[in-house]
Each structure stands twice: as structure tokens, then as C-alpha cells.
Enzyme design. Sequence first.
Site, PDB file in Angstrom:
ATOM      1  N   LYS A  67      26.712  51.303  34.270  1.00 16.77           N
ATOM      2  CA  LYS A  67      27.908  51.730  34.828  1.00 16.77           C
ATOM      3  C   LYS A  67      28.198  52.942  34.048  1.00 16.77           C
ATOM      4  O   LYS A  67      28.767  54.019  34.431  1.00 16.77           O
ATOM      5  CB  LYS A  67      28.980  50.761  34.549  1.00 16.77           C
TER       6      LYS A  67
ATOM      7  N   GLU B  61      41.385  49.997  36.621  1.00 10.85           N
ATOM      8  CA  GLU B  61      41.275  48.699  35.931  1.00 10.85           C
ATOM      9  C   GLU B  61      42.517  48.511  35.198  1.00 10.85           C
ATOM     10  O   GLU B  61      43.268  47.529  35.403  1.00 10.85           O
ATOM     11  CB  GLU B  61      40.144  48.884  34.916  1.00 10.85           C
TER      12      GLU B  61
END
Length: 507
Positions: free
Chosen positions: A71, A172
Site C-alpha cells: 500500500k 481512516e
Amino acid sequence: MGDIIGIDLGTTNSCAAVVDNKGQVKLIPYKGGEYTIPSIYAVDDKGNELVGHEAKRQWQLNPRKTVYGAKRLIGQPFKGELVNKMGEYFAYEMKRGQEDNVLIGLGKTDFNLTQISSKILDKIRNVAADYLGKPISRAVVTVPAYFNDRQRQAVKEAGRMVNIDVVRIINEPTAAALAYGVQRNVNQTIAIFDLGGGTFDISVIEIRGKTFEVKATGGDIFLGGIDWDNAIIDYILEDFKTKNGIDLKGDPIAMQRIKDLAERSKIDLSVRAEAPFNIPFVTMTPEGEPLDIDLVITRQKVNELTQPLVDRAIRITTEVLKDAKVAVNKLDEILLVGGQTRWPAVQEAVTKFFGRPPSKHVNPDEAVGIGAAIFAHSLETDAVDQRIQLLDVLSRAIGIEDAAGNMFKIFDRNAPVPNAKAQLFTTAQDDQNEVIMRIYQGEQKKARENQQLGEFTFSGLRGGKAGSVKVEVLFDVSSEGILTMSAKDRDTGKEMKTTVKVESGDA
Ligand code: AMP
């Protein structure tokens, strides 16, 4: 209900959650046990694919074909500094793709990072489908607030590759705020300090019942637990070189064993002052004598090595609070999210900066997945008063390159999303038939020092003298932070044809 899940697609670990028929949020366990799945993909020597725990279990033996931390590399140019640096620690083979993106060589096949992410998403979805006893094809997926447009698009694309409709991408820290706030029904302003395996995000969010309004956000996509591990790895390598005159950096098996133990020691040291660092037979002398790594590492030492990382996180936090125009003493709660916030020096720095200890209300590993599931559920509900309203912002400015090569900002950082702006351009030459625009995201004054999102060409302009044709370009940023562009002839209203060329990255 229950057929849409929330997925926290993390750098090191991922997890999924769902809201059940009774309205309860549940984390989805893997084979009855753990709630997190390592974000690791591997191909073994027989060509079998392994994902998650199965991949992690064999990573010391198969370091060249075990991909972790992918990622972190999404949307990064291969020739960039970050990829270069990560190449020193990651044992898998990284190659340059056609668009200067990163490809990972796994035997006969090269994978791009979107494909790797899709494998992890697929695994999480399959675990969830097994657990829930029904097929799953829709999800809300979280990304670091500091992800740019390209990185967000890559996550959507990763979903598409394995038939998962990523219904919505949310940030997030925003997801963590939902996990904290939705059931509490509070009116509060909170800060979310999110330090995970690969990235750091800090957001200030005002909660008014079911409305969550992000005041400001910031972060660093290259600041996370991996950097603590790398600091320990460097220290171990240096010590070994001094004692034995051998550099282990070129030895993938040794590097993987050191990496594995570095992370485990760090986690150990979060609860004790010192830990043995012992790897027998790590290599051999030219004469064939086995050599071991054998030392004791202290929390104090790790703190010395990683103080700059903590300082960076606090510096970014200071700026975000300034952008949010919220004084530290006006915050109602500080949430800690992400596994690396378990590190004592991080907690101490946060406590010192905010002048009080962080909240104990959310679990740092689970809050993001839970928030994603709560939001997914809210999208499905018919009861309007139960819907969550998310008012998020752009983490970095979006703009175009002007004639002098500078960044002309269309949207400032922390501009609310969704958002749209029209900009008028006139032709510079007689009978000019297209307009080309390079779009960048970032805060640097020079456009090219920011990340390029793409080169947009608008074609089919009608002929005419220079300056006589006016093109109205529409910049449209969705609530997910994804940009789309269109253009029309201002006088005739005719839509131009838009083509996008992407120079680097994976999207
Ligand atoms: P996340 O992305 O939230 O899953 O965070 C994973 C990161 O947190 C990894 O770098 C882990 O090594 C790190 N981590 C997990 N537990 C601890 C701990 N007790 N102390 C320090 N770091 C930890």
C-alpha cells in the site's frame, strides 16, 4: 441486510466489519480467531497463491516472493526516492512499469500494486462471505486521509478487479471518529491521531449528533510502524558490520529474518525496557564459520533512533490544529488509532502535546473497520434520520501548472468535498483546437514538485482568432476526494472531448 461490509485495508493488517440485523457492529473473525489479516500476498515455489496469515507464516523462507507493505508504494513513481529507499528493505523484486509505476516480479508474472491490493481485498471479502454465509460484493473501504486522487482511484480499481463494488471510500481517521461517535450522540470536537503500519494521519472533526464535519486533516504517507522497524534494522545491520565486517543488506533471507525480529522486538519493547535480539546462523564468514546476531536492544535505544519520527508527527499535528482553527484546550477528546500508537513514546508525545491523556474509548486496531461498517450500514438504511452525514475535506491542494511552471491552485487543502469549480480559459493561438492541462496535487509552489494526477486534453475547439474561443473547464471533486474534469465551449455550450494521460503510478 449485512451484505455490505466495511473494510480497513491497512499497510500491515486489514480487517472487516459488518452491522448485523440487530444493528450491532461485529468485527469479522478469521477462522474463529483473530480479527486482523496481514496485508501480505505471496506465491510459493509451486506457484500457489497465499494471502494473509498463510503468506506471513512462510515469509522468512520465501522473502523474494512475499509482498508486504504494498500500500505504501501505490501511486508512487518507480524512479522516486521512496521506492528507491523501500527497495533496500523489501526483499521482493520491484521493476519499472510502462508508466513509471512499480511492478512486482513474482516468478513468471509481474503484478502491479493495484492487483496486489485486489488480492487482499478478495481474501477479506471471502473470509467475510464464509463467516456471514452469503456472497459479498459491496464494501465501504477506508484509505489514509492523506491519499491523493490517484491512490484513491487505485483502491476502487482494485475492488473492480475482484468484483467488489467499492461503494464509497472514506478516510481512516473519519471512520475512527464514526466508531467513537455514532452511538454516543455527542456534540464534540475531537482529534484523531492515526499512526498505522505505513501512514500517519491527523484529523480534527466536529461531531454534531450524526453529522461528522472534518475541520482539517493532514499527514504523511511515509510515516508509520515500518519506519520504526527500519530504524531498528539499520541499527542491527550497522552493529553487525562493525563487529564482523559483513553487510547483510544484500542477503534477502537474512534481511527478512532481521525484519521479522525487528518488528517483534519493537512490539515487545512497547511493554518492557529491553529485549534480546538473537538470530543464530544469520550468515557465514568467508571461511565458512557460522555467524550469529546476538545483542540486547533497549526501548531507550529505539526511542533515540526514532525520535525524529515522533517529532515529525507532532509537527504535522501542530499544523493541522492551526488549519482547523481549534485551540488544543478546546478539544473534547483525542483518539489514538493504528497499531504504532501503542508505542509508549508516541503516547507520551501525544499526551504532552494535547496536555491530557488520549481517550480509552476506541480500540486502535479495530476502530477504522468498525467505522467503515457503520457508514456502510448507514448508506443502506431507509430511515433518513439514521443516516450519517459526512462532511470531509481534501487533504492536499489540487491545481494546474501555469505558464511559469507554478502551481495554480483550484482547490486549497482542507477545502470541503464534494466540491466543484469552473475556470475559464481562452485560446492563445489562432485556430487552436485543443487545450492541454497538467493537474497536480500537493502543497509545493512549483507544480512539478507535487504529484501529477494526469494530463487532461480537451479537444474539438472551434476555429477562431487567438483569444476568441473561451473554454470553461469544470473541476469536480467527489465526496471521496476523486477528481473528474470536463470542458465546454462557453459560447456554444458544446462539450469538449476529454482524454486523460497518466504518467506514473498504478491507477
Ligand atoms: P495498523 O496499520 O494499524 O495495523 O498498525 C500496524 C503497525 O503497528 C505495525 O507497524 C506494527 O508493528 C505496529 N504495532 C502493533 N502493535 C504494536 C505495539 N505494541 N507497539 C508498537 N507498535 C505496534
